[in-house]
Design an enzyme around this catalytic site. Structure first.
Site, PDB file in Angstrom:
ATOM      1  N   PRO A   1      13.929 -40.804 133.212  1.00 10.49           N
ATOM      2  CA  PRO A   1      13.490 -42.034 133.895  1.00 10.49           C
ATOM      3  C   PRO A   1      13.213 -41.728 135.360  1.00 10.49           C
ATOM      4  O   PRO A   1      14.045 -41.123 136.046  1.00 10.49           O
ATOM      5  CB  PRO A   1      14.685 -42.976 133.739  1.00 10.49           C
ATOM      6  CG  PRO A   1      15.863 -42.076 133.516  1.00 10.49           C
ATOM      7  CD  PRO A   1      15.340 -40.863 132.815  1.00 10.49           C
TER       8      PRO A   1
ATOM      9  N   GLN B   1      16.295 -47.881 130.558  1.00 14.14           N
ATOM     10  CA  GLN B   1      17.396 -47.568 131.459  1.00 14.14           C
ATOM     11  C   GLN B   1      17.702 -48.773 132.339  1.00 14.14           C
ATOM     12  O   GLN B   1      16.815 -49.312 132.998  1.00 14.14           O
ATOM     13  CB  GLN B   1      17.101 -46.366 132.353  1.00 14.14           C
ATOM     14  CG  GLN B   1      18.350 -45.978 133.153  1.00 14.14           C
ATOM     15  CD  GLN B   1      18.141 -44.863 134.136  1.00 14.14           C
ATOM     16  OE1 GLN B   1      17.406 -45.027 135.102  1.00 14.14           O
ATOM     17  NE2 GLN B   1      18.811 -43.731 133.917  1.00 14.14           N
TER      18      GLN B   1
ATOM     19  N   CYS C   1      21.548 -42.598 140.143  1.00 18.23           N
ATOM     20  CA  CYS C   1      20.573 -42.804 141.212  1.00 18.23           C
ATOM     21  C   CYS C   1      21.286 -42.969 142.553  1.00 18.23           C
ATOM     22  O   CYS C   1      22.190 -43.795 142.682  1.00 18.23           O
ATOM     23  CB  CYS C   1      19.730 -44.040 140.925  1.00 18.23           C
ATOM     24  SG  CYS C   1      18.470 -44.358 142.193  1.00 18.23           S
TER      25      CYS C   1
ATOM     26  N   HIS D   1      22.850 -35.076 135.086  1.00 16.29           N
ATOM     27  CA  HIS D   1      22.091 -34.381 136.122  1.00 16.29           C
ATOM     28  C   HIS D   1      23.087 -33.454 136.805  1.00 16.29           C
ATOM     29  O   HIS D   1      24.029 -33.912 137.446  1.00 16.29           O
ATOM     30  CB  HIS D   1      21.501 -35.376 137.108  1.00 16.29           C
ATOM     31  CG  HIS D   1      20.608 -34.749 138.134  1.00 16.29           C
ATOM     32  ND1 HIS D   1      19.568 -35.428 138.728  1.00 16.29           N
ATOM     33  CD2 HIS D   1      20.584 -33.508 138.675  1.00 16.29           C
ATOM     34  CE1 HIS D   1      18.955 -34.623 139.593  1.00 16.29           C
ATOM     35  NE2 HIS D   1      19.571 -33.456 139.581  1.00 16.29           N
TER      36      HIS D   1
ATOM     37  N   GLY E   1      18.081 -31.669 135.440  1.00 12.96           N
ATOM     38  CA  GLY E   1      18.153 -31.133 136.785  1.00 12.96           C
ATOM     39  C   GLY E   1      17.682 -29.692 136.882  1.00 12.96           C
ATOM     40  O   GLY E   1      18.243 -28.801 136.248  1.00 12.96           O
ATOM     41  N   GLY E   2      16.631 -29.466 137.654  1.00 16.65           N
ATOM     42  CA  GLY E   2      16.196 -28.119 137.970  1.00 16.65           C
ATOM     43  C   GLY E   2      15.448 -27.381 136.887  1.00 16.65           C
ATOM     44  O   GLY E   2      15.095 -26.212 137.081  1.00 16.65           O
TER      45      GLY E   2
ATOM     46  N   GLY F   1      12.226 -34.044 134.440  1.00  9.86           N
ATOM     47  CA  GLY F   1      11.709 -35.131 135.242  1.00  9.86           C
ATOM     48  C   GLY F   1      10.418 -34.767 135.924  1.00  9.86           C
ATOM     49  O   GLY F   1       9.340 -34.805 135.315  1.00  9.86           O
TER      50      GLY F   1
END
Length: 340
Positions: free
Chosen positions: A23, A76, A106, A177, A218-219, A239
């Site tokens: 998201p 979400q 977030c 994340h 993440g990453g 993402g």
């Protein structure tokens, strides 16, 4: 346009490789998701984060409307009030979403002022209460997406405490994340890049909870990079890499879903998105709302710069129609597929 693949209810299973597009606020709207669905029929797609109050009091069709071809698609939600989240989850499930996900990651100023998002990493009991309320309100999977911690928290105890509350509440999956969030001093963009990645912390969570679906975010720079994580975790979520390199989504089927599926050809993609844009315009929408998500297609190919220019400049002019997509595509040297 693709047809809905929702022949059976969506479900999570530990050990079943799963790829998801994360998201992303201002990015993963319904038009973005349609493009991603065409490129990756086997991916799980997510909405932007929607605050529970907006679901309860806003224009639901505008905020939550989606095309049946997007399935499986998850909603979400953001918030911190269990009752509001439960009611918003019920509305989302009633509109046909395959999953309700709770945002505990977030770090933006907006969520901090509302005391939700990553702030909730400090309040695992409240997270558990929110998840339990949502779980009791819907029949579809309820999941959580979190960080490994915030600010000066020790990531081991912080993540484990949140995960334990989530499991107790009956979640179907925990998406992590693999970075801390720093709530003061870093922007949301910096929070996606500066705090160091700690995949080992997520692997440890999976070892600790072998019967719970644990996904990694993440990453990850490519679908192939995500595929390399399968086994240590159950699923991977891309993402910005997915958004900025959408052609790579054609690799989800062979590399992660492990299915034999002919990738959509460029011409088919252009035809489908043109038809989709025509329908959107007929409903009162604007071409640029669709094409803004398409500018990164064909990156690295001859003509890609001209493609981007036409979609960025001409598609936003008053009266622009969907035929412009095909005109822009004539500038690109076509190939049949993107190799895995």
């Amino acid at each position: 346009m693709t047809e809905s693949r929702r022949s059976v209810p969506f479900s999570y299973r530990p050990g079943r490789p799963l790829f998801a597009v994360a998201p992303m606020i201002d990015w993963t709207d319904r038009h973005c998701r349609m493009l991603h669905r065409l490129l990756a029929p086997d991916a799980l797609l997510y909405t932007e984060m929607v605050v529970a109050d907006a679901v309860l009091h806003g224009d639901r069709e505008r905020i939550l409307g989606f095309d049946a071809a997007e399935h499986p698609v998850a909603l979400q939600l953001g918030g911190s009030d269990p009752d509001k989240l439960a009611r918003a989850a019920a509305i989302g499930a009633g509109m046909g979403y395959d999953e309700i996900n709770f945002n505990v990651g977030c770090p933006s100023d907006r969520v901090q002022s509302g005391a939700f998002g990553a702030c909730l990493m400090r309040e695992p009991k409240l997270v558990g209460a929110c998840l339990k309320a949502m779980r009791e309100a819907v029949a579809v999977p309820v999941t959580v997406k979190c960080r490994i911690g915030v600010d000066e928290q020790e990531t081991g105890p912080a993540l484990d405490a949140l995960a334990d509350e989530a499991v107790e509440a009956g979640v179907s999956a925990i998406w992590v994340h693999a970075r801390k969030a720093w709530l003061k001093g870093l922007s949301p963009k910096e929070n996606r890049e500066i705090p160091p990645l700690d995949y080992e912390r997520v692997y440890a969570l999976k070892r600790r909870l072998p019967d719970v679906f644990v996904g990694l975010n993440g990453g990850l720079a490519s679908v192939a990079a995500g595929a390399g994580q399968i086994g240590r975790v159950d699923g991977v979520m891309l993402g910005r890499a997915a958004y900025n390199q959408p052609d790579d989504l054609r690799n989800v089927a062979p590399l992660i879903a492990k299915v034999e599926r002919r990738p959509i050809e460029d011409g088919e993609l252009i035809e489908a998105m043109t038809h989709y844009a025509e329908q959107h315009i007929a409903r009162g929408g604007r071409l640029g709302q669709v094409t803004r998500h398409m500018t990164s297609l064909f990156a690295g190919r001859p003509g890609a710069r001209r493609w981007r220019q036409i979609l960025s400049e001409d598609a936003v002019r008053p009266g622009a129609d969907a035929s412009l997509i095909a005109r822009a595509f004539t500038e690109v040297r076509p190939i049949e597929t993107v190799a895995a």
